[in-house]
Write a protein that holds these residues in place. Structure first.
Motif, PDB file in Angstrom:
ATOM      1  N   PHE A   1      -0.115  10.300  -1.285  1.00 55.07           N
ATOM      2  CA  PHE A   1       0.625  10.124  -0.029  1.00 55.07           C
ATOM      3  C   PHE A   1      -0.308   9.968   1.180  1.00 55.07           C
ATOM      4  CE2 PHE A   1       3.531  12.314  -2.929  1.00 55.07           C
ATOM      5  CZ  PHE A   1       4.448  11.284  -3.073  1.00 55.07           C
TER       6      PHE A   1
ATOM      7  N   GLU B   1       0.839  -1.209   0.000  1.00 54.23           N
ATOM      8  CA  GLU B   1       0.000   0.000   0.000  1.00 54.23           C
ATOM      9  C   GLU B   1       0.874   1.259   0.000  1.00 54.23           C
ATOM     10  OE1 GLU B   1      -3.990  -0.020   1.953  1.00 54.23           O
ATOM     11  OE2 GLU B   1      -2.980   1.344   3.312  1.00 54.23           O
ATOM     12  N   MET B   2       1.948   1.228   0.786  1.00 61.52           N
ATOM     13  CA  MET B   2       2.805   2.424   0.862  1.00 61.52           C
ATOM     14  C   MET B   2       3.509   2.648  -0.474  1.00 61.52           C
ATOM     15  SD  MET B   2       4.301   2.348   4.768  1.00 61.52           S
ATOM     16  CE  MET B   2       5.139   0.792   4.645  1.00 61.52           C
TER      17      MET B   2
ATOM     18  N   THR C   1      -3.167   8.418   1.133  1.00 57.09           N
ATOM     19  CA  THR C   1      -3.611   7.019   1.119  1.00 57.09           C
ATOM     20  C   THR C   1      -2.463   6.100   1.520  1.00 57.09           C
ATOM     21  OG1 THR C   1      -5.020   7.678  -0.712  1.00 57.09           O
ATOM     22  CG2 THR C   1      -4.875   5.326  -0.279  1.00 57.09           C
ATOM     23  N   ALA C   2      -1.250   6.433   1.028  1.00 55.61           N
ATOM     24  CA  ALA C   2      -0.073   5.590   1.329  1.00 55.61           C
ATOM     25  C   ALA C   2       0.168   5.497   2.836  1.00 55.61           C
ATOM     26  CB  ALA C   2       1.156   6.147   0.624  1.00 55.61           C
ATOM     27  N   THR C   3      -0.212   6.535   3.567  1.00 49.84           N
ATOM     28  CA  THR C   3       0.087   6.570   5.020  1.00 49.84           C
ATOM     29  C   THR C   3      -1.193   6.525   5.864  1.00 49.84           C
ATOM     30  OG1 THR C   3       0.070   8.995   4.965  1.00 49.84           O
ATOM     31  CG2 THR C   3       2.200   7.924   4.666  1.00 49.84           C
TER      32      THR C   3
ATOM     33  N   TRP D   1       2.656   1.359  -3.543  1.00 49.39           N
ATOM     34  CA  TRP D   1       1.691   1.544  -4.635  1.00 49.39           C
ATOM     35  C   TRP D   1       1.156   2.968  -4.656  1.00 49.39           C
ATOM     36  CZ3 TRP D   1      -0.026  -1.412  -8.650  1.00 49.39           C
ATOM     37  CH2 TRP D   1      -1.219  -1.021  -9.264  1.00 49.39           C
ATOM     38  N   HIS D   2       0.605   3.390  -3.510  1.00 50.25           N
ATOM     39  CA  HIS D   2      -0.015   4.727  -3.478  1.00 50.25           C
ATOM     40  C   HIS D   2       1.058   5.814  -3.462  1.00 50.25           C
ATOM     41  CE1 HIS D   2      -4.068   3.219  -3.267  1.00 50.25           C
ATOM     42  NE2 HIS D   2      -3.703   2.390  -2.320  1.00 50.25           N
ATOM     43  N   GLY D   3       2.223   5.520  -2.857  1.00 46.75           N
ATOM     44  CA  GLY D   3       3.333   6.477  -2.907  1.00 46.75           C
ATOM     45  C   GLY D   3       3.749   6.716  -4.352  1.00 46.75           C
TER      46      GLY D   3
END
Ligand code: SAM
Length: 259
Positions: A161, A151-152, A163-165, A154-156
Motif C-alpha cells: 500500500f 500502479e495503485m 508503494t501503491a500511494t 498493481w501494488h494494492g
C-alpha cells in the motif's frame, strides 16, 4: 565525486528502459506529438534529456536542439548518440537553471518521461523558461501524475500500500549512497497553475494509460496475449483528455503567453 542516481542508471538506461517494447511504443507516441509542434529550423530546448533518444528524433525533424540534463553520465551518452546531428548537449540543473549558460531564446521546450517531476520548484522553473521561450512558443512535457491506475491497482493487489500511494506525497529517489532526488507528482491542474503566470495550457492527454507503469513492464511484456490488447486499448484512448490524470504519465502542452 559522488555519482547521482541518474549517473548510475545511465550506462544501462537504454538496455533496461529505452529498448523495452512499452517504452518504445510510448516514445513513438511522444515523437508523433512533438512532430506536430516542431517546425524545421526551429530552436528547441530539451530538459532532462537522458541518453538523447528524443533529442536525436527532434533533430531529425529538422530542429536545432539544445539537449540538457543534470547528469554528466547521461549527457555523455546523449552527445555520442547525437554526434553529427544539429544537437548541442549542455548541463542544466532544473533546480538551478539560472546557473546554466543557456543564453538563447527558443521556439519551444519539451521534457519526456518525468524529468520535470525532479524539479523542486516548478513555478520558478516556469518563470526561468519564460525568459528563454519566445512569446507564442510552445512547451510539451510528459509528467508523472499522482493517480497512476496501474500502479495503485498493481501494488494494492500485492498488499504494497505504501508503494501503491507513493505518488501522493514527495518521495526520495536514491540508489545506494547517491544524493537523494526529491520527486513530486503534480496533477495536470496543479502543473497548469504553476505555469499559469507565463504559459497557457493548450492540451492534456494520457501518456501510458493502459500500458503498465515501469515496475510491471517485464511482467506484461513477457505475455504478448496481454501486451497486444493493452497497446490497442492505449492507442484508442490516448487522445481522451479526461483520462490524462490516471496514466503513468500525462502529456501536457502549453503556449507561452504574450507579456
Ligand atoms: C526518467 S529519466 C528521463 C530521461 C529522458 N527524458 C528520456 O525520455 O528517456 C529522467 C531524467 O531527468 C534527469 N534529471 C533528474 N533530476 C534533474 C535535475 N534536477 N535537473 C536536470 N535533469 C534532471 C535525469 O538525469 C534523467 O536523465
Amino acid at each position: 565525486m559522488t555519482q547521482s542516481a541518474f549517473d548510475r542508471l545511465a550506462p544501462t538506461y537504454d538496455a533496461d528502459f529505452t529498448a523495452t517494447p512499452i517504452a518504445a511504443y510510448l516514445r513513438r507516441v511522444a515523437h508523433e506529438r512533438l512532430a506536430q509542434l516542431v517546425q524545421p529550423g526551429a530552436r528547441v530546448l530539451e530538459l532532462g534529456c537522458g541518453t538523447g533518444e528524443d533529442a536525436r528524433a527532434v533533430a531529425q525533424m529538422g530542429a536545432h536542439v539544445t539537449a540538457t540534463d543534470a547528469s554528466a553520465a547521461m549527457l555523455a551518452i546523449a552527445a555520442e548518440k547525437t554526434r553529427g546531428l544539429n544537437v548541442r548537449v549542455a548541463h542544466l540543473d532544473l533546480n538551478a537553471p539560472q546557473a546554466s549558460n543557456i543564453g538563447d531564446t527558443f521556439d519551444g521546450v519539451y521534457s519526456n518521461f518525468g524529468a520535470l517531476n525532479c524539479a523542486e520548484d516548478r513555478a520558478a522553473l516556469a518563470a526561468w523558461l519564460a525568459r528563454h521561450v519566445r512569446a507564442g512558443g510552445w512547451a510539451a512535457f510528459a509528467v508523472m501524475g499522482p493517480f497512476c491506475l496501474w500502479e495503485m491497482l498493481w501494488h494494492g493487489a500485492h498488499g504494497q500500500f505504501r508503494t501503491a500511494t507513493r505518488r501522493w506525497q514527495p518521495s526520495q529517489f536514491q540508489i545506494d549512497d547517491s544524493p537523494p532526488v526529491t520527486v513530486t507528482c503534480p496533477t495536470p491542474r496543479q502543473l497548469a497553475r504553476e505555469f499559469a503566470p507565463h504559459f497557457e495550457r493548450s492540451s492534456v492527454r494520457p501518456f501510458g494509460l493502459f500500458v503498465p507503469h515501469t515496475a510491471a513492464y517485464a511482467v506484461v511484456e513477457k505475455r504478448s496475449w496481454l501486451l497486444r490488447p493493452l497497446l490497442a486499448l492505449d492507442t484508442i484512448t490516448r487522445e481522451r483528455s479526461s483520462f490524462a490524470p490516471l496514466g503513468d504519465h500525462y502529456w501536457i502542452t502549453f503556449r507561452r503567453r504574450d507579456e
